[in-house]
Design a protein around this motif. Structure first.
Motif, mmCIF file in Angstrom:
data_model
loop_
_atom_site.group_PDB
_atom_site.id
_atom_site.type_symbol
_atom_site.label_atom_id
_atom_site.label_comp_id
_atom_site.label_asym_id
_atom_site.label_seq_id
_atom_site.Cartn_x
_atom_site.Cartn_y
_atom_site.Cartn_z
ATOM 1 N N ALA A 161 0.834 -1.207 0.000
ATOM 2 C CA ALA A 161 0.000 0.000 0.000
ATOM 3 C C ALA A 161 0.864 1.251 0.000
ATOM 4 N N PHE B 42 0.756 4.051 -2.845
ATOM 5 C CA PHE B 42 0.507 5.434 -2.459
ATOM 6 C C PHE B 42 1.618 6.348 -2.955
ATOM 7 N N PRO C 284 -6.307 -1.946 4.085
ATOM 8 C CA PRO C 284 -7.229 -2.653 4.979
ATOM 9 C C PRO C 284 -6.697 -2.621 6.416
ATOM 10 N N ARG D 174 -4.568 13.981 0.787
ATOM 11 C CA ARG D 174 -5.559 14.203 -0.275
ATOM 12 C C ARG D 174 -6.311 15.515 -0.044
ATOM 13 N N ASP E 69 -4.234 8.708 -4.927
ATOM 14 C CA ASP E 69 -5.619 8.232 -4.886
ATOM 15 C C ASP E 69 -5.714 6.709 -4.799
ATOM 16 N N ALA E 70 -4.618 6.059 -4.447
ATOM 17 C CA ALA E 70 -4.638 4.600 -4.271
ATOM 18 C C ALA E 70 -5.628 4.261 -3.157
ATOM 19 N N PRO E 71 -6.255 3.087 -3.219
ATOM 20 C CA PRO E 71 -7.236 2.730 -2.186
ATOM 21 C C PRO E 71 -6.580 2.647 -0.805
ATOM 22 N N PRO E 72 -7.352 2.902 0.242
ATOM 23 C CA PRO E 72 -6.796 2.829 1.597
ATOM 24 C C PRO E 72 -6.392 1.407 1.965
ATOM 25 N N GLN F 55 -2.824 9.462 4.532
ATOM 26 C CA GLN F 55 -3.207 9.516 3.126
ATOM 27 C C GLN F 55 -4.417 10.441 2.934
ATOM 28 N N GLN F 56 -5.387 10.336 3.826
ATOM 29 C CA GLN F 56 -6.579 11.182 3.741
ATOM 30 C C GLN F 56 -6.207 12.654 3.915
ATOM 31 N N ASP G 59 0.625 6.864 -6.524
ATOM 32 C CA ASP G 59 -0.706 7.414 -6.792
ATOM 33 C C ASP G 59 -1.374 7.788 -5.475
ATOM 34 N N ASN H 51 -3.671 5.337 6.755
ATOM 35 C CA ASN H 51 -4.867 5.801 6.051
ATOM 36 C C ASN H 51 -5.205 7.240 6.413
#
Length: 74
Positions: free
Chosen positions: A34, A38, A48, A70, A43-46, A66-67, A41, A63
């Motif tokens: 992850a 990240f 788990p 963004r 906007d990669a998914p968070p 990352q948020q 990108d 996470n």
């Protein structure tokens, strides 16, 4: 006969240990993947939030970071 039993026991213990280590290390491997995604990108998914408590806490922090990045980008 004793050597055969000792060898078999040793082989089973080693096999179970290898499986356990791979199972425990999976969340860390996912976190590394992850982080790499990240880095390429934002906007990669968070990630788990699973695994042992320490790994879940690290995933939550990752996470959250990352948020926040963004939100600042906008």
């Amino acid at each position: 006969r004793f050597l055969w039993h000792a060898g078999l026991t040793f082989a089973v213990v080693i096999g179970v240990s290898l499986i356990a280590v791979r199972w425990i290390a999976r969340p860390l491997r996912e976190m590394a993947d992850a982080a790499t995604a990240f880095a390429h990108d934002i906007d990669a998914p968070p990630l788990p939030e699973s695994g042992p408590a320490e790994v879940r806490r690290a995933a939550e922090a990752f996470n959250f970071m990352q948020q926040r990045l963004r939100q600042r980008r906008r």
